[in-house]
Design a protein around this motif. Structure first.
Motif, short mmCIF file in Angstrom:
data_model
loop_
_atom_site.label_atom_id
_atom_site.label_comp_id
_atom_site.label_asym_id
_atom_site.label_seq_id
_atom_site.Cartn_x
_atom_site.Cartn_y
_atom_site.Cartn_z
N GLY A 70 0.80 -1.21 0.00
CA GLY A 70 0.00 0.00 0.00
C GLY A 70 0.83 1.26 0.00
O GLY A 70 2.06 1.24 -0.09
N SER B 63 -2.67 -0.15 4.76
CA SER B 63 -3.34 0.70 3.77
C SER B 63 -4.16 -0.13 2.79
O SER B 63 -3.78 -1.24 2.41
CB SER B 63 -2.30 1.51 2.99
OG SER B 63 -2.93 2.25 1.95
N ALA C 294 -3.46 1.30 -3.16
CA ALA C 294 -2.23 0.98 -3.88
C ALA C 294 -2.00 1.99 -4.99
O ALA C 294 -0.95 2.61 -5.09
CB ALA C 294 -2.28 -0.42 -4.44
N ARG D 149 -7.01 -1.54 -4.45
CA ARG D 149 -6.38 -2.07 -3.23
C ARG D 149 -5.06 -2.78 -3.57
O ARG D 149 -4.91 -3.34 -4.66
CB ARG D 149 -7.32 -3.01 -2.48
CG ARG D 149 -7.62 -4.27 -3.19
CD ARG D 149 -8.52 -5.20 -2.34
NE ARG D 149 -8.76 -6.44 -3.03
CZ ARG D 149 -7.88 -7.45 -3.12
NH1 ARG D 149 -6.71 -7.36 -2.54
NH2 ARG D 149 -8.18 -8.54 -3.79
#
Length: 197
Positions: free
Chosen positions: A92, A102, A105, A116
């Motif tokens: 992330g 996180s 991405a 993600r």
């Protein structure tokens, strides 16, 4: 690596006869998305869908009429697309991506949302990140020598140093931020200090 593939598939092309401009365009395309590092990183200049959409007709045009210009444009776009897409395969966007906290991405402007992280490569600067870079470098190291080969070795050397300093760099940055007056910390973009507060 993209320019090597073109040179193999189209040996009569500009990539085979004058590789430096074409390789330079591919390298610049691979670096270009990260020019947003200090201003909306992985959002401002990362376009996984749009770069990919532009790369396809550019690659077709380069295949139909290979020249230094068409191949350079096609490989710039293809490399920028590959970079933007591959960022979703890693960690992330947080300062300590090895923690896996996180869910962002890379931003897809087409979908108007964050993609993600897949964490196939745990984070940028992980040992497997260097391994992937080395695997992508092998075709170029095999196909070219001289200045191009030296450039690839230099890039791999920088990647290796980054792997060594990635985590200590965050610790050092946290120490600096902790010692700074609050009014100066407020001037630093949030993404660089949010994990330290």
């Amino acid at each position: 690596m993209l320019a090597v593939v073109v040179a193999v598939v189209f040996p009569e092309s500009a990539a085979a006869t004058t590789p430096v401009p074409v390789l330079a365009a591919a390298a610049l395309g691979g670096l270009f998305p990260d020019f947003d590092l200090y201003a909306g990183h992985r959002k401002t200049l990362h376009f996984p869908v749009y770069f990919s959409g532009l790369a396809v007709p550019a690659l077709v045009a380069a295949a139909l009429s290979p020249s230094t210009l068409t191949l350079s444009v096609a490989l710039f776009l293809a490399a920028a697309a590959l970079h933007s897409v591959m960022d979703a395969f890693g960690g992330g966007l947080e300062l300590k991506p090895w923690l896996g906290t996180s869910d962002r991405a890379v931003y897809s402007h087409y979908h108007n949302r964050w993609i993600r992280p897949r964490r196939w490569i745990r984070y940028d600067g992980a040992p497997e990140d260097l391994f992937a870079a080395a695997m992508f470098a092998v075709p170029t190291l095999y196909a070219y020598d001289g200045t191009i080969q030296l450039g690839v070795y230099a890039a791999l050397g920088i990647s290796a140093v980054y792997v060594l300093v990635r985590k200590p760099m965050v610790v050092a940055a946290q120490t600096v931020v902790d010692a700074m007056p609050e009014h100066l910390v407020d001037r630093i973009p949030d993404r660089f200090v949010e994990d330290f507060r």
